[in-house]
Design an enzyme around this catalytic site. Structure first.
Site, PDB file in Angstrom:
ATOM      1  N   ARG A 108       0.881  -1.176   0.000  1.00 10.21           N
ATOM      2  CA  ARG A 108       0.000   0.000   0.000  1.00 10.21           C
ATOM      3  C   ARG A 108       0.911   1.216   0.000  1.00 10.21           C
ATOM      4  O   ARG A 108       1.711   1.410   0.926  1.00 10.21           O
ATOM      5  CB  ARG A 108      -0.896   0.014   1.229  1.00 10.21           C
ATOM      6  CG  ARG A 108      -1.494   1.397   1.476  1.00 10.21           C
ATOM      7  CD  ARG A 108      -2.584   1.419   2.503  1.00 10.21           C
ATOM      8  NE  ARG A 108      -3.778   0.758   2.000  1.00 10.21           N
ATOM      9  CZ  ARG A 108      -4.980   0.888   2.561  1.00 10.21           C
ATOM     10  NH1 ARG A 108      -5.145   1.644   3.626  1.00 10.21           N
ATOM     11  NH2 ARG A 108      -6.026   0.264   2.064  1.00 10.21           N
ATOM     12  N   HIS A 135      -7.483   0.890  -6.223  1.00  7.68           N
ATOM     13  CA  HIS A 135      -7.684   0.052  -5.031  1.00  7.68           C
ATOM     14  C   HIS A 135      -8.369  -1.243  -5.491  1.00  7.68           C
ATOM     15  O   HIS A 135      -9.543  -1.485  -5.200  1.00  7.68           O
ATOM     16  CB  HIS A 135      -8.538   0.799  -3.997  1.00  7.68           C
ATOM     17  CG  HIS A 135      -8.465   0.229  -2.613  1.00  7.68           C
ATOM     18  ND1 HIS A 135      -7.706  -0.885  -2.293  1.00  7.68           N
ATOM     19  CD2 HIS A 135      -9.060   0.611  -1.443  1.00  7.68           C
ATOM     20  CE1 HIS A 135      -7.840  -1.145  -1.001  1.00  7.68           C
ATOM     21  NE2 HIS A 135      -8.647  -0.260  -0.467  1.00  7.68           N
ATOM     22  N   GLN A 138     -10.145  -3.850  -2.982  1.00 11.58           N
ATOM     23  CA  GLN A 138     -11.444  -3.391  -2.483  1.00 11.58           C
ATOM     24  C   GLN A 138     -12.515  -3.573  -3.566  1.00 11.58           C
ATOM     25  O   GLN A 138     -13.609  -4.078  -3.299  1.00 11.58           O
ATOM     26  CB  GLN A 138     -11.365  -1.923  -2.066  1.00 11.58           C
ATOM     27  CG  GLN A 138     -12.672  -1.340  -1.597  1.00 11.58           C
ATOM     28  CD  GLN A 138     -13.069  -1.781  -0.192  1.00 11.58           C
ATOM     29  OE1 GLN A 138     -12.276  -1.678   0.730  1.00 11.58           O
ATOM     30  NE2 GLN A 138     -14.286  -2.277  -0.034  1.00 11.58           N
ATOM     31  N   ASP A 231     -17.015   7.590  -0.914  1.00  9.60           N
ATOM     32  CA  ASP A 231     -15.677   7.469  -0.307  1.00  9.60           C
ATOM     33  C   ASP A 231     -15.339   8.846   0.265  1.00  9.60           C
ATOM     34  O   ASP A 231     -15.993   9.845  -0.076  1.00  9.60           O
ATOM     35  CB  ASP A 231     -14.664   7.041  -1.392  1.00  9.60           C
ATOM     36  CG  ASP A 231     -13.276   6.738  -0.830  1.00  9.60           C
ATOM     37  OD1 ASP A 231     -13.119   6.668   0.409  1.00  9.60           O
ATOM     38  OD2 ASP A 231     -12.335   6.574  -1.640  1.00  9.60           O
ATOM     39  N   CYS A 271     -16.161   2.073   1.024  1.00 13.61           N
ATOM     40  CA  CYS A 271     -14.994   1.227   1.304  1.00 13.61           C
ATOM     41  C   CYS A 271     -14.551   1.346   2.758  1.00 13.61           C
ATOM     42  O   CYS A 271     -13.886   0.463   3.271  1.00 13.61           O
ATOM     43  CB  CYS A 271     -13.859   1.583   0.357  1.00 13.61           C
ATOM     44  SG  CYS A 271     -13.422   3.342   0.390  1.00 13.61           S
ATOM     45  N   ARG A 299     -13.705  -8.328   2.499  1.00 12.78           N
ATOM     46  CA  ARG A 299     -12.280  -8.103   2.183  1.00 12.78           C
ATOM     47  C   ARG A 299     -11.471  -9.352   2.538  1.00 12.78           C
ATOM     48  O   ARG A 299     -10.571  -9.749   1.805  1.00 12.78           O
ATOM     49  CB  ARG A 299     -11.728  -6.904   2.976  1.00 12.78           C
ATOM     50  CG  ARG A 299     -12.317  -5.550   2.637  1.00 12.78           C
ATOM     51  CD  ARG A 299     -11.983  -5.090   1.239  1.00 12.78           C
ATOM     52  NE  ARG A 299     -10.552  -5.079   0.947  1.00 12.78           N
ATOM     53  CZ  ARG A 299      -9.693  -4.122   1.304  1.00 12.78           C
ATOM     54  NH1 ARG A 299     -10.125  -3.063   1.953  1.00 12.78           N
ATOM     55  NH2 ARG A 299      -8.407  -4.193   0.988  1.00 12.78           N
TER      56      ARG A 299
HETATM   57  N1  NVA Z   1      -9.854   6.896  -1.267  1.00 14.95           N
HETATM   58  C1  NVA Z   1      -9.480   6.479   0.073  1.00 14.95           C
HETATM   59  C2  NVA Z   1      -9.682   5.020   0.233  1.00 14.95           C
HETATM   60  C3  NVA Z   1      -9.346   4.485   1.598  1.00 14.95           C
HETATM   61  C4  NVA Z   1      -9.547   3.002   1.698  1.00 14.95           C
HETATM   62  C5  NVA Z   1      -8.040   6.869   0.332  1.00 14.95           C
HETATM   63  O1  NVA Z   1      -7.209   6.645  -0.537  1.00 14.95           O
HETATM   64  O2  NVA Z   1      -7.753   7.410   1.392  1.00 14.95           O
HETATM   65  N1   CP Z   2     -11.091   0.068   2.737  1.00 11.98           N
HETATM   66  C1   CP Z   2      -9.818   0.028   3.142  1.00 11.98           C
HETATM   67  O1   CP Z   2      -8.892  -0.215   2.375  1.00 11.98           O
HETATM   68  O2   CP Z   2      -9.641   0.252   4.473  1.00 11.98           O
HETATM   69  P1   CP Z   2      -8.261   0.513   5.208  1.00 11.98           P
HETATM   70  O3   CP Z   2      -7.724   1.828   4.712  1.00 11.98           O
HETATM   71  O4   CP Z   2      -8.594   0.530   6.659  1.00 11.98           O
HETATM   72  O5   CP Z   2      -7.311  -0.605   4.867  1.00 11.98           O
END
Ligand code: NVA
Ligand code: CP
Length: 311
Positions: A108, A135, A138, A231, A271, A299
């Site tokens: 990540r 992502h 997800q 989101d 998400c 997930r």
């Molecule tokens: N769009 C959000 C998704 C978090 C799972 C982010 O990147 O912070």
């Molecule tokens: N939806 C998701 O990826 O959650 P986290 O950021 O908690 O991993």
């Protein structure tokens, strides 16, 4: 006949055919059912997944860590802060080293190019656990949730409202266009999804028959929608734009007023993490239409399928 996905990277849903996506879905469903029945598959006995995080996580970290353990393997949490990457070791050299110890890498991070470079230089599968652009884990598990709740993908409209230039939107465009589900994005001017992603998704949609739409009108986006998706307005990495985004995006909130325009049996998806009172009200997030915690649970099952099939 199912093709082997062993050794494949999971960096974008775009890289997989509809049949391969179906294989991930069927494997996740089968594993979920077997787990419910008290049976545990352990196809990754003795294998190790390295999990690099340069951004925070609750769901992704925990579901991968629990998932690899349930599959018989071990997960190593690798903080980006503590790896030599932070001191300038290249992604290429990191990939070559990690390939010699591990059986898979989940990462990540910010830049999609870092994930692509890691995958290109690793001899083991690389799984994208979120970048600024995509992502895919997800979105893949969201397909599982949608199928469970709606039983199909065709004749369904998923509407995303909010920040359209967002990793979730991009991966949902790929997911919908691969499985023949319509995707409508309602986002303010300047916050639309990246054009190159919409174009790539449109190529897929031309084959599967899914209809894609990008509009600045949130009501038009959600009209008749079977699934409404939200989101956060300021994703990880752009939090310093929060105040500006709160102002620009306020009419894109998913609330009771917007809900008047959706299909009578519509579900709400997110998400998570959610910023309650910003992109969605408590009223919607805690309503019977909301499936956000079932989504979070899936997930685990989808990630187990991704690891079991690729590693
Ligand atoms: N769009 C959000 C998704 C978090 C799972 C982010 O990147 O912070
Ligand atoms: N939806 C998701 O990826 O959650 P986290 O950021 O908690 O991993």
């Amino acid at each position: 006949m199912a093709v082997t996905l062993k050794g494949r990277d999971f960096v974008s849903l775009r890289d997989f055919s509809p049949e391969e996506i179906e294989q991930f879905l069927q494997t996740a469903t089968a594993m979920k059912l077997r787990q419910k029945a008290g049976m545990m598959d352990r196809p990754l006995e003795g294998k190790t997944l390295g999990m690099i995080f340069t951004k925070p996580s609750t769901r992704t970290r925990i579901s991968f860590e629990v998932g690899i353990w349930q599959l018989g393997g071990v997960g190593l949490f690798l903080s980006g802060e503590e790896l030599q990457l932070r001191r300038g070791e290249t992604i290429e050299d990191t990939a070559k080293n990690l390939s010699r110890y591990l059986d898979g890498i989940m990462i990540r991070t910010f830049d999609q190019k870092d994930v692509d470079d890691l995958a290109a230089n690793s001899t083991i599968p690389v799984i994208n656990g979120l970048t600024d652009l995509l992502h895919p884990c997800q979105a893949a598990s969201d397909l599982l949730t949608i199928r469970e709740k709606k039983g199909q993908f065709s004749d369904l409209k998923l509407a995303f409202v909010g920040d359209g230039d967002n990793n979730m939107v991009h991966s949902l465009l790929f997911a919908g266009s691969k499985v023949g589900m319509d995707v409508s994005v309602g986002a303010p001017s300047g916050y639309e999804p990246q054009e190159s992603i919409v174009e790539m998704a449109a190529e897929e949609a031309a084959v599967t028959g899914s209809r894609l739409q990008v509009t600045n009108d949130p009501v038009e986006a959600v009209r008749g929608a079977d699934i409404v998706y939200a989101d956060v307005w300021a994703s990880m990495g752009v939090e310093d734009e929060r105040q500006e985004r709160l102002r620009v995006l306020q009419s894109y909130q998913v609330n009771a007023q917007l809900w008047e325009h959706v299909h009578s049996e519509a579900i709400f998806m997110h998400c998570l993490p959610a910023h309650r009172g910003e992109e969605v009200t408590d009223e919607i997030l805690d309503s019977p239409a909301s499936v956000v915690f079932d989504q979070a649970k899936n997930r685990l099952h989808m990630q187990k399928a991704i690891m079991a099939l690729t590693m």
